[in-house]
Write a protein that holds these residues in place. Structure first.
Motif, PDB file in Angstrom:
ATOM      1  N   MET A 132       0.822  -1.204   0.000  1.00  0.00           N
ATOM      2  CA  MET A 132       0.000   0.000   0.000  1.00  0.00           C
ATOM      3  C   MET A 132       0.861   1.262   0.000  1.00  0.00           C
ATOM      4  SD  MET A 132      -3.176  -1.023   0.060  1.00  0.00           S
ATOM      5  CE  MET A 132      -4.127   0.306   0.740  1.00  0.00           C
ATOM      6  N   LYS A 133       2.120   1.174   0.338  1.00  0.00           N
ATOM      7  CA  LYS A 133       2.983   2.351   0.424  1.00  0.00           C
ATOM      8  C   LYS A 133       3.541   2.690  -0.955  1.00  0.00           C
ATOM      9  CE  LYS A 133       4.349   1.484   5.157  1.00  0.00           C
ATOM     10  NZ  LYS A 133       5.453   1.273   6.081  1.00  0.00           N
ATOM     11  N   ASN A 134       3.422   3.955  -1.329  1.00  0.00           N
ATOM     12  CA  ASN A 134       4.012   4.390  -2.596  1.00  0.00           C
ATOM     13  C   ASN A 134       4.656   5.765  -2.485  1.00  0.00           C
ATOM     14  OD1 ASN A 134       1.775   6.056  -2.595  1.00  0.00           O
ATOM     15  ND2 ASN A 134       0.777   5.094  -4.318  1.00  0.00           N
ATOM     16  N   VAL A 135       4.836   6.262  -1.267  1.00  0.00           N
ATOM     17  CA  VAL A 135       5.518   7.534  -1.028  1.00  0.00           C
ATOM     18  C   VAL A 135       6.616   7.269  -0.014  1.00  0.00           C
ATOM     19  CG1 VAL A 135       5.297   9.875  -0.140  1.00  0.00           C
ATOM     20  CG2 VAL A 135       3.448   8.896  -1.473  1.00  0.00           C
ATOM     21  N   GLY A 136       7.850   7.571  -0.379  1.00  0.00           N
ATOM     22  CA  GLY A 136       8.945   7.335   0.548  1.00  0.00           C
ATOM     23  C   GLY A 136      10.121   8.242   0.274  1.00  0.00           C
ATOM     24  N   GLY A 137      11.103   8.172   1.136  1.00  0.00           N
ATOM     25  CA  GLY A 137      12.338   8.917   0.955  1.00  0.00           C
ATOM     26  C   GLY A 137      12.144  10.417   0.984  1.00  0.00           C
ATOM     27  N   PHE A 138      12.803  11.096   0.052  1.00  0.00           N
ATOM     28  CA  PHE A 138      12.761  12.556  -0.031  1.00  0.00           C
ATOM     29  C   PHE A 138      11.339  13.060  -0.237  1.00  0.00           C
ATOM     30  CE2 PHE A 138      12.715  16.373  -2.661  1.00  0.00           C
ATOM     31  CZ  PHE A 138      13.390  17.252  -1.820  1.00  0.00           C
ATOM     32  N   GLU A 139      10.577  12.363  -1.064  1.00  0.00           N
ATOM     33  CA  GLU A 139       9.203  12.809  -1.364  1.00  0.00           C
ATOM     34  C   GLU A 139       8.341  12.832  -0.108  1.00  0.00           C
ATOM     35  OE1 GLU A 139       5.477  11.734  -4.324  1.00  0.00           O
ATOM     36  OE2 GLU A 139       7.214  10.422  -4.287  1.00  0.00           O
ATOM     37  N   ARG A 140       8.520  11.868   0.776  1.00  0.00           N
ATOM     38  CA  ARG A 140       7.736  11.821   2.011  1.00  0.00           C
ATOM     39  C   ARG A 140       8.049  13.023   2.893  1.00  0.00           C
ATOM     40  NH1 ARG A 140       8.100   7.627   7.028  1.00  0.00           N
ATOM     41  NH2 ARG A 140       6.186   8.327   8.027  1.00  0.00           N
ATOM     42  N   GLY A 141       9.319  13.297   3.096  1.00  0.00           N
ATOM     43  CA  GLY A 141       9.708  14.447   3.902  1.00  0.00           C
ATOM     44  C   GLY A 141       9.249  15.755   3.291  1.00  0.00           C
ATOM     45  N   PHE A 142       9.374  15.854   1.972  1.00  0.00           N
ATOM     46  CA  PHE A 142       8.945  17.065   1.280  1.00  0.00           C
ATOM     47  C   PHE A 142       7.447  17.291   1.445  1.00  0.00           C
ATOM     48  CE2 PHE A 142       7.427  19.221  -2.571  1.00  0.00           C
ATOM     49  CZ  PHE A 142       8.150  20.400  -2.468  1.00  0.00           C
ATOM     50  N   ARG A 143       6.657  16.239   1.346  1.00  0.00           N
ATOM     51  CA  ARG A 143       5.203  16.365   1.493  1.00  0.00           C
ATOM     52  C   ARG A 143       4.828  16.810   2.909  1.00  0.00           C
ATOM     53  NH1 ARG A 143       1.652  13.165  -2.175  1.00  0.00           N
ATOM     54  NH2 ARG A 143       2.938  12.525  -3.924  1.00  0.00           N
ATOM     55  N   ILE A 144       5.496  16.268   3.908  1.00  0.00           N
ATOM     56  CA  ILE A 144       5.186  16.640   5.294  1.00  0.00           C
ATOM     57  C   ILE A 144       5.532  18.105   5.541  1.00  0.00           C
ATOM     58  CG2 ILE A 144       5.831  16.233   7.703  1.00  0.00           C
ATOM     59  CD1 ILE A 144       6.063  13.243   6.975  1.00  0.00           C
ATOM     60  N   ILE A 145       6.714  18.527   5.107  1.00  0.00           N
ATOM     61  CA  ILE A 145       7.115  19.931   5.300  1.00  0.00           C
ATOM     62  C   ILE A 145       6.205  20.862   4.502  1.00  0.00           C
ATOM     63  CG2 ILE A 145       8.958  21.595   4.857  1.00  0.00           C
ATOM     64  CD1 ILE A 145      10.917  19.284   5.544  1.00  0.00           C
ATOM     65  N   LEU A 146       5.884  20.497   3.275  1.00  0.00           N
ATOM     66  CA  LEU A 146       4.992  21.309   2.448  1.00  0.00           C
ATOM     67  C   LEU A 146       3.606  21.416   3.088  1.00  0.00           C
ATOM     68  CD1 LEU A 146       4.629  22.796  -0.307  1.00  0.00           C
ATOM     69  CD2 LEU A 146       3.757  20.630  -1.172  1.00  0.00           C
ATOM     70  N   GLY A 147       3.089  20.305   3.582  1.00  0.00           N
ATOM     71  CA  GLY A 147       1.779  20.300   4.226  1.00  0.00           C
ATOM     72  C   GLY A 147       1.740  21.189   5.452  1.00  0.00           C
ATOM     73  N   LEU A 148       2.780  21.117   6.277  1.00  0.00           N
ATOM     74  CA  LEU A 148       2.838  21.979   7.463  1.00  0.00           C
ATOM     75  C   LEU A 148       2.960  23.440   7.076  1.00  0.00           C
ATOM     76  CD1 LEU A 148       5.135  19.830   9.784  1.00  0.00           C
ATOM     77  CD2 LEU A 148       2.681  20.263  10.043  1.00  0.00           C
ATOM     78  N   GLY A 149       3.735  23.719   6.024  1.00  0.00           N
ATOM     79  CA  GLY A 149       3.887  25.100   5.567  1.00  0.00           C
ATOM     80  C   GLY A 149       2.581  25.680   5.053  1.00  0.00           C
ATOM     81  N   ILE A 150       1.846  24.889   4.285  1.00  0.00           N
ATOM     82  CA  ILE A 150       0.568  25.378   3.761  1.00  0.00           C
ATOM     83  C   ILE A 150      -0.460  25.509   4.883  1.00  0.00           C
ATOM     84  CG2 ILE A 150      -1.335  24.850   2.191  1.00  0.00           C
ATOM     85  CD1 ILE A 150       0.694  23.514   0.347  1.00  0.00           C
ATOM     86  N   LEU A 151      -0.451  24.572   5.826  1.00  0.00           N
ATOM     87  CA  LEU A 151      -1.365  24.680   6.958  1.00  0.00           C
ATOM     88  C   LEU A 151      -1.080  25.918   7.806  1.00  0.00           C
ATOM     89  CD1 LEU A 151      -1.825  21.061   8.336  1.00  0.00           C
ATOM     90  CD2 LEU A 151      -3.618  22.623   7.602  1.00  0.00           C
ATOM     91  N   SER A 152       0.173  26.355   7.843  1.00  0.00           N
ATOM     92  CA  SER A 152       0.506  27.537   8.632  1.00  0.00           C
ATOM     93  C   SER A 152      -0.149  28.798   8.073  1.00  0.00           C
ATOM     94  CB  SER A 152       2.025  27.720   8.718  1.00  0.00           C
ATOM     95  OG  SER A 152       2.542  28.117   7.465  1.00  0.00           O
ATOM     96  N   LEU A 153      -0.620  28.760   6.829  1.00  0.00           N
ATOM     97  CA  LEU A 153      -1.342  29.904   6.275  1.00  0.00           C
ATOM     98  C   LEU A 153      -2.597  30.218   7.077  1.00  0.00           C
ATOM     99  CD1 LEU A 153      -1.063  29.233   2.442  1.00  0.00           C
ATOM    100  CD2 LEU A 153       0.212  30.894   3.796  1.00  0.00           C
TER     101      LEU A 153
END
Length: 81
Positions: A18-39
């Motif tokens: 079921m996993k298809n997101v890993g490595g750099f992409e996973r970290g990037f998505r988490i940081i991006l999500g937190l950044g957008i939520l901070s809006l």
């Protein structure tokens, strides 16, 4: 009823397919999500609710599953069993 429950029971132990997101992409998505939520905190008025879009990259990074990646046949998770 057995037919409805069986797929859930069969997949309970094997979550690796079921996993298809890993490595750099996973970290990037988490940081991006937190950044957008901070809006939500920094913008005012109804425009600030655009920050709720950050839930999607945060969720896909945390769960390591992205429906769009699955539809496109992409897999950045290098877990091989």
């Amino acid at each position: 009823m057995y037919i409805l429950i069986r797929p859930i029971i069969d997949r309970k132990g094997s979550n690796h397919d079921m996993k298809n997101v890993g490595g750099f992409e996973r970290g990037f998505r988490i940081i991006l999500g937190l950044g957008i939520l901070s809006l939500l905190l920094f913008l005012s008025g109804p425009v600030r609710f655009i920050g709720l879009i950050g839930i999607f990259p945060l969720w896909t990074g945390a769960t390591q599953f992205c429906f769009m990646n699955k539809m496109l046949g992409r897999n950045s998770c290098k877990l091989q069993l």
